[in-house]
Design a protein around this motif. Structure first.
Motif, PDB file in Angstrom:
ATOM      1  N   PRO A 105    -116.221 -11.186-109.102  1.00  0.00           N
ATOM      2  CA  PRO A 105    -115.171 -12.122-108.698  1.00  0.00           C
ATOM      3  C   PRO A 105    -113.789 -11.804-109.248  1.00  0.00           C
ATOM      4  O   PRO A 105    -112.812 -12.395-108.794  1.00  0.00           O
ATOM      5  CB  PRO A 105    -115.680 -13.465-109.246  1.00  0.00           C
ATOM      6  CG  PRO A 105    -116.570 -13.099-110.394  1.00  0.00           C
ATOM      7  CD  PRO A 105    -117.236 -11.823-109.972  1.00  0.00           C
ATOM      8  N   ASP A 106    -113.705 -10.885-110.200  1.00  0.00           N
ATOM      9  CA  ASP A 106    -112.382 -10.547-110.731  1.00  0.00           C
ATOM     10  C   ASP A 106    -111.732  -9.387-109.983  1.00  0.00           C
ATOM     11  O   ASP A 106    -110.579  -9.032-110.266  1.00  0.00           O
ATOM     12  CB  ASP A 106    -112.481 -10.208-112.227  1.00  0.00           C
ATOM     13  CG  ASP A 106    -112.869 -11.425-113.050  1.00  0.00           C
ATOM     14  OD1 ASP A 106    -112.222 -12.476-112.874  1.00  0.00           O
ATOM     15  OD2 ASP A 106    -113.819 -11.334-113.845  1.00  0.00           O
ATOM     16  N   LEU A 107    -112.422  -8.811-109.025  1.00  0.00           N
ATOM     17  CA  LEU A 107    -111.842  -7.703-108.261  1.00  0.00           C
ATOM     18  C   LEU A 107    -110.548  -8.101-107.543  1.00  0.00           C
ATOM     19  O   LEU A 107    -109.563  -7.347-107.604  1.00  0.00           O
ATOM     20  CB  LEU A 107    -112.862  -7.158-107.252  1.00  0.00           C
ATOM     21  CG  LEU A 107    -113.953  -6.253-107.840  1.00  0.00           C
ATOM     22  CD1 LEU A 107    -115.037  -5.974-106.793  1.00  0.00           C
ATOM     23  CD2 LEU A 107    -113.364  -4.939-108.342  1.00  0.00           C
ATOM     24  N   PRO A 108    -110.473  -9.258-106.858  1.00  0.00           N
ATOM     25  CA  PRO A 108    -109.211  -9.624-106.193  1.00  0.00           C
ATOM     26  C   PRO A 108    -108.035  -9.737-107.173  1.00  0.00           C
ATOM     27  O   PRO A 108    -106.916  -9.312-106.854  1.00  0.00           O
ATOM     28  CB  PRO A 108    -109.536 -10.965-105.533  1.00  0.00           C
ATOM     29  CG  PRO A 108    -111.014 -10.931-105.315  1.00  0.00           C
ATOM     30  CD  PRO A 108    -111.556 -10.206-106.514  1.00  0.00           C
ATOM     31  N   THR A 114    -103.200  -4.283-110.596  1.00  0.00           N
ATOM     32  CA  THR A 114    -103.118  -2.818-110.604  1.00  0.00           C
ATOM     33  C   THR A 114    -102.403  -2.241-109.387  1.00  0.00           C
ATOM     34  O   THR A 114    -101.960  -1.084-109.419  1.00  0.00           O
ATOM     35  CB  THR A 114    -104.526  -2.203-110.661  1.00  0.00           C
ATOM     36  OG1 THR A 114    -105.253  -2.571-109.479  1.00  0.00           O
ATOM     37  CG2 THR A 114    -105.276  -2.690-111.895  1.00  0.00           C
ATOM     38  N   GLY A 115    -102.301  -3.026-108.302  1.00  0.00           N
ATOM     39  CA  GLY A 115    -101.732  -2.493-107.071  1.00  0.00           C
ATOM     40  C   GLY A 115    -102.702  -1.628-106.288  1.00  0.00           C
ATOM     41  O   GLY A 115    -102.321  -0.979-105.322  1.00  0.00           O
ATOM     42  N   LEU A 116    -103.973  -1.629-106.690  1.00  0.00           N
ATOM     43  CA  LEU A 116    -105.016  -0.866-106.001  1.00  0.00           C
ATOM     44  C   LEU A 116    -105.934  -1.828-105.266  1.00  0.00           C
ATOM     45  O   LEU A 116    -106.164  -2.951-105.725  1.00  0.00           O
ATOM     46  CB  LEU A 116    -105.844  -0.061-107.012  1.00  0.00           C
ATOM     47  CG  LEU A 116    -105.087   0.935-107.903  1.00  0.00           C
ATOM     48  CD1 LEU A 116    -106.033   1.479-108.974  1.00  0.00           C
ATOM     49  CD2 LEU A 116    -104.523   2.072-107.067  1.00  0.00           C
ATOM     50  N   ASP A 117    -106.467  -1.418-104.113  1.00  0.00           N
ATOM     51  CA  ASP A 117    -107.469  -2.269-103.482  1.00  0.00           C
ATOM     52  C   ASP A 117    -108.785  -2.077-104.243  1.00  0.00           C
ATOM     53  O   ASP A 117    -108.947  -1.124-104.998  1.00  0.00           O
ATOM     54  CB  ASP A 117    -107.605  -1.990-101.985  1.00  0.00           C
ATOM     55  CG  ASP A 117    -108.078  -0.588-101.654  1.00  0.00           C
ATOM     56  OD1 ASP A 117    -109.026  -0.100-102.312  1.00  0.00           O
ATOM     57  OD2 ASP A 117    -107.514   0.039-100.742  1.00  0.00           O
ATOM     58  N   TRP A 118    -109.729  -2.999-104.020  1.00  0.00           N
ATOM     59  CA  TRP A 118    -110.904  -2.964-104.891  1.00  0.00           C
ATOM     60  C   TRP A 118    -111.785  -1.740-104.671  1.00  0.00           C
ATOM     61  O   TRP A 118    -112.463  -1.277-105.592  1.00  0.00           O
ATOM     62  CB  TRP A 118    -111.699  -4.257-104.818  1.00  0.00           C
ATOM     63  CG  TRP A 118    -112.429  -4.592-103.549  1.00  0.00           C
ATOM     64  CD1 TRP A 118    -111.995  -5.380-102.542  1.00  0.00           C
ATOM     65  CD2 TRP A 118    -113.753  -4.179-103.188  1.00  0.00           C
ATOM     66  NE1 TRP A 118    -112.959  -5.487-101.565  1.00  0.00           N
ATOM     67  CE2 TRP A 118    -114.051  -4.773-101.940  1.00  0.00           C
ATOM     68  CE3 TRP A 118    -114.717  -3.384-103.798  1.00  0.00           C
ATOM     69  CZ2 TRP A 118    -115.268  -4.570-101.284  1.00  0.00           C
ATOM     70  CZ3 TRP A 118    -115.936  -3.176-103.152  1.00  0.00           C
ATOM     71  CH2 TRP A 118    -116.195  -3.768-101.906  1.00  0.00           C
ATOM     72  N   GLN A 119    -111.731  -1.164-103.465  1.00  0.00           N
ATOM     73  CA  GLN A 119    -112.485   0.073-103.237  1.00  0.00           C
ATOM     74  C   GLN A 119    -111.911   1.218-104.087  1.00  0.00           C
ATOM     75  O   GLN A 119    -112.654   2.067-104.600  1.00  0.00           O
ATOM     76  CB  GLN A 119    -112.474   0.448-101.759  1.00  0.00           C
ATOM     77  CG  GLN A 119    -113.288  -0.482-100.868  1.00  0.00           C
ATOM     78  CD  GLN A 119    -112.498  -1.690-100.367  1.00  0.00           C
ATOM     79  OE1 GLN A 119    -111.365  -1.941-100.817  1.00  0.00           O
ATOM     80  NE2 GLN A 119    -113.055  -2.430 -99.424  1.00  0.00           N
ATOM     81  N   GLN A 120    -110.580   1.232-104.248  1.00  0.00           N
ATOM     82  CA  GLN A 120    -109.960   2.238-105.114  1.00  0.00           C
ATOM     83  C   GLN A 120    -110.314   1.988-106.579  1.00  0.00           C
ATOM     84  O   GLN A 120    -110.527   2.940-107.345  1.00  0.00           O
ATOM     85  CB  GLN A 120    -108.438   2.220-104.925  1.00  0.00           C
ATOM     86  CG  GLN A 120    -107.970   2.723-103.568  1.00  0.00           C
ATOM     87  CD  GLN A 120    -106.474   2.520-103.367  1.00  0.00           C
ATOM     88  OE1 GLN A 120    -105.932   1.445-103.625  1.00  0.00           O
ATOM     89  NE2 GLN A 120    -105.797   3.571-102.913  1.00  0.00           N
ATOM     90  N   LEU A 121    -110.392   0.716-106.961  1.00  0.00           N
ATOM     91  CA  LEU A 121    -110.807   0.384-108.321  1.00  0.00           C
ATOM     92  C   LEU A 121    -112.220   0.894-108.590  1.00  0.00           C
ATOM     93  O   LEU A 121    -112.506   1.453-109.656  1.00  0.00           O
ATOM     94  CB  LEU A 121    -110.744  -1.129-108.529  1.00  0.00           C
ATOM     95  CG  LEU A 121    -109.361  -1.779-108.518  1.00  0.00           C
ATOM     96  CD1 LEU A 121    -109.478  -3.294-108.509  1.00  0.00           C
ATOM     97  CD2 LEU A 121    -108.562  -1.328-109.730  1.00  0.00           C
ATOM     98  N   VAL A 122    -113.096   0.705-107.615  1.00  0.00           N
ATOM     99  CA  VAL A 122    -114.472   1.177-107.750  1.00  0.00           C
ATOM    100  C   VAL A 122    -114.503   2.694-107.867  1.00  0.00           C
ATOM    101  O   VAL A 122    -115.229   3.263-108.704  1.00  0.00           O
ATOM    102  CB  VAL A 122    -115.333   0.698-106.564  1.00  0.00           C
ATOM    103  CG1 VAL A 122    -116.692   1.387-106.573  1.00  0.00           C
ATOM    104  CG2 VAL A 122    -115.488  -0.815-106.605  1.00  0.00           C
TER     105      VAL A 122
END
Length: 235
Positions: A105-108, A114-122
Motif C-alpha cells: 500500500p505504500d507504493l503509490p 521518488t518520481g518513479l512509477d511503481w513498476q520502476q520501483l520494483v
C-alpha cells in the motif's frame, strides 16, 4: 581493517566487540571471521554469538571464564584477525514476491516521493541481491541492505498496528520481510510466501547473517499458487 576495534562491557558474562563505526557490506565478512575464531577459541565456554552491523556480542559462561580472561581471549583473536583465504560460500536465497499496491500500500506514496512509477520501483528493488546484516526486532526478521539510493525513504511517522506476515518493506538503506504478523513502520511494497521462521527447523530462521537474498517478482496467480495470502493491510 582501518578502524581500531573496541571492547565494551555488556554485563557479567558478555563483551561487545565493536569492529566498525559505519554500516558497510564489507563489515559482514570481518564480523563472521571473528565469530568463527571465537567458536574455536572459546569452544565449550561459549554460550552465544550475536553479530550485527558493526559489532559482535560474545556471550560466554561466567562459571568457566571471568571477564578479564574473556577479554584477553578476544584481544588475542583481534590481534591476529584476518579474512579466510577460502571464505565460506554465502547462501543465496531467491524469494518470490508479489509486488502490487494491493499488498504494497505504500507504493503509490513512494511514486510521489521518488518520481518513479511503481513498476520502476520494483525494477530497482529487484535489480541486485541484498546481504543479511543482522537478525532482530522479531524472530526471523532479517535486516538486508543496501537499497539503491533512489529507494531510500524514512520509516512511517506512525507505525501500523498490524502488518500481515510476509509483507516486504523498505526503510532508510534497508529492506526486510516481516516473518509473522506484527506492528511495523516500514514502507510496504509487496508480499512473499516463504516461511522465514520455523521453531521446529534448525536453525529456526531461514535467513542468516551473511546470506544473500534476491527477490523474484511473480504474478498474483503464481503468488497464490505458492500459498501467499492477500489479507488487506490497514492504512
Amino acid at each position: 581493517m582501518s578502524f581500531i576495534p573496541r571492547l565494551e562491557n555488556a554485563g557479567m558474562d558478555a563483551w561487545l566487540v565493536r569492529l566498525f563505526e559505519h554500516i558497510d557490506e564489507a563489515n559482514i565478512d570481518w564480523i563472521q571471521a571473528l565469530a568463527r575464531q571465537c567458536e574455536k577459541s572459546f569452544a565449550g565456554q561459549l554460550i552465544d554469538l550475536v553479530p550485527s552491523y558493526t559489532t559482535l556480542l560474545v556471550h560466554y559462561d561466567c562459571l568457566q571464564l571471568d571477564a578479564d580472561q574473556a577479554r584477553e581471549k578476544l584481544w588475542a583473536l583481534l590481534g591476529q584477525l584476518q579474512l579466510d583465504a577460502s571464505p565460506t560460500q554465502q547462501q543465496l536465497h531467491e524469494l518470490p514476491i508479489w509486488y502490487d499496491p494491493q499488498v504494497g500500500p505504500d507504493l503509490p506514496r513512494l511514486e510521489q516521493l521518488t518520481g518513479l512509477d511503481w513498476q520502476q520501483l520494483v525494477a530497482l528493488h529487484t535489480q541486485s541481491s541484498y546481504r543479511v546484516f543482522a537478525l532482530g526486532f522479531a524472530p526471523g526478521f532479517a535486516f538486508m541492505g543496501r537499497l539503491p539510493e533512489r529507494l531510500q525513504q524514512p520509516r512511517l511517522t506512525t507505525p501500523r498496528q498490524q502488518v500481515p506476515a510476509n509483507s516486504l518493506g523498505i526503510a532508510e538503506q534497508q529492506t526486510a520481510i516481516y516473518p509473522n504478523a506484527s506492528p511495523g513502520g516500514w514502507n510496504l511494497i509487496g508480499r512473499g510466501c516463504t516461511q522465514l521462521f520455523d521453531p521446529q527447523r534448525q536453525p529456526p530462521s531461514l535467513l542468516q547473517v551473511g546470506d544473500a537474498v534476491r527477490f523474484q517478482p511473480v504474478s498474483k496467480a503464481e503468488f497464490l499458487r505458492l500459498g501467499g495470502n492477500t489479507e488487506e493491510i490497514p492504512l
